[in-house]
Write a protein that holds these residues in place. Sequence first.
Motif, PDB file in Angstrom:
ATOM      1  N   GLU A  40       1.332  -0.521  15.596  1.00  0.00           N
ATOM      2  CA  GLU A  40       1.250   0.820  16.176  1.00  0.00           C
ATOM      3  C   GLU A  40      -0.202   1.153  16.511  1.00  0.00           C
ATOM      4  N   CYS A  41      -0.966   0.132  16.808  1.00  0.00           N
ATOM      5  CA  CYS A  41      -2.385   0.207  17.196  1.00  0.00           C
ATOM      6  C   CYS A  41      -3.305   0.641  16.055  1.00  0.00           C
ATOM      7  N   ILE A  42      -2.800   0.641  14.821  1.00  0.00           N
ATOM      8  CA  ILE A  42      -3.676   0.909  13.674  1.00  0.00           C
ATOM      9  C   ILE A  42      -4.773  -0.160  13.673  1.00  0.00           C
ATOM     10  N   GLY A  43      -5.994   0.278  13.490  1.00  0.00           N
ATOM     11  CA  GLY A  43      -7.137  -0.621  13.514  1.00  0.00           C
ATOM     12  C   GLY A  43      -7.792  -0.688  14.879  1.00  0.00           C
ATOM     13  N   HIS A  44      -7.113  -0.149  15.898  1.00  0.00           N
ATOM     14  CA  HIS A  44      -7.638  -0.180  17.256  1.00  0.00           C
ATOM     15  C   HIS A  44      -7.764   1.223  17.855  1.00  0.00           C
ATOM     16  N   LEU A  67      10.891  -0.632   9.329  1.00  0.00           N
ATOM     17  CA  LEU A  67      10.147   0.419   8.656  1.00  0.00           C
ATOM     18  C   LEU A  67       8.960  -0.165   7.910  1.00  0.00           C
ATOM     19  N   GLU A  68       7.769   0.398   8.152  1.00  0.00           N
ATOM     20  CA  GLU A  68       6.551  -0.037   7.465  1.00  0.00           C
ATOM     21  C   GLU A  68       5.684   1.183   7.185  1.00  0.00           C
ATOM     22  N   SER A  69       5.019   1.157   6.064  1.00  0.00           N
ATOM     23  CA  SER A  69       4.094   2.233   5.731  1.00  0.00           C
ATOM     24  C   SER A  69       2.778   2.018   6.479  1.00  0.00           C
ATOM     25  N   GLU A  70       1.937   3.035   6.469  1.00  0.00           N
ATOM     26  CA  GLU A  70       0.624   2.891   7.102  1.00  0.00           C
ATOM     27  C   GLU A  70      -0.168   1.777   6.424  1.00  0.00           C
ATOM     28  N   GLU A  71      -0.033   1.662   5.108  1.00  0.00           N
ATOM     29  CA  GLU A  71      -0.717   0.590   4.379  1.00  0.00           C
ATOM     30  C   GLU A  71      -0.232  -0.791   4.828  1.00  0.00           C
ATOM     31  N   GLN A  72       1.058  -0.942   5.031  1.00  0.00           N
ATOM     32  CA  GLN A  72       1.598  -2.219   5.500  1.00  0.00           C
ATOM     33  C   GLN A  72       1.095  -2.544   6.915  1.00  0.00           C
ATOM     34  N   LEU A  73       0.991  -1.522   7.758  1.00  0.00           N
ATOM     35  CA  LEU A  73       0.472  -1.737   9.110  1.00  0.00           C
ATOM     36  C   LEU A  73      -0.993  -2.157   9.064  1.00  0.00           C
ATOM     37  N   TRP A  74      -1.776  -1.544   8.155  1.00  0.00           N
ATOM     38  CA  TRP A  74      -3.181  -1.953   7.986  1.00  0.00           C
ATOM     39  C   TRP A  74      -3.262  -3.399   7.506  1.00  0.00           C
ATOM     40  N   ASP A  75      -2.406  -3.763   6.566  1.00  0.00           N
ATOM     41  CA  ASP A  75      -2.385  -5.149   6.067  1.00  0.00           C
ATOM     42  C   ASP A  75      -2.072  -6.119   7.203  1.00  0.00           C
ATOM     43  N   LYS A  76      -1.126  -5.749   8.048  1.00  0.00           N
ATOM     44  CA  LYS A  76      -0.773  -6.600   9.184  1.00  0.00           C
ATOM     45  C   LYS A  76      -1.958  -6.722  10.143  1.00  0.00           C
ATOM     46  N   PHE A  77      -2.650  -5.611  10.396  1.00  0.00           N
ATOM     47  CA  PHE A  77      -3.844  -5.634  11.253  1.00  0.00           C
ATOM     48  C   PHE A  77      -4.874  -6.625  10.705  1.00  0.00           C
TER      49      PHE A  77
END
Length: 86
Positions: A40-44, A67-77
């Motif tokens: 979701e473009c987290i980190g960008h 479904l993913e939390s913001e923390e999971q999206l950051w980890d993926k980034f």
Amino acid sequence: MALLITKKCINCDMCEPECPNQAISMGDSIYEIDHDRCTECIGHYETPTCQKVCPIPNTILKDPAHLESEEQLWDKFVQLHHADKI
């Protein structure tokens, strides 16, 4: 949670080149988002850039199947963009 391109997609090719994670590609009939690469473009960016550039409202939505939390999206980034630097 990853995003999903709905059947409203007109294949305008606006979203694919804007994705910083290379998560968007052409599917059988419309563009698709690879949920393993979508942050979701987290980190960008503050908001998903694909949603910003899409000319058809409500075409790119949150995917309830991923479904993913913001923390999971950051980890993926981090995994996508910093794994080779660790």
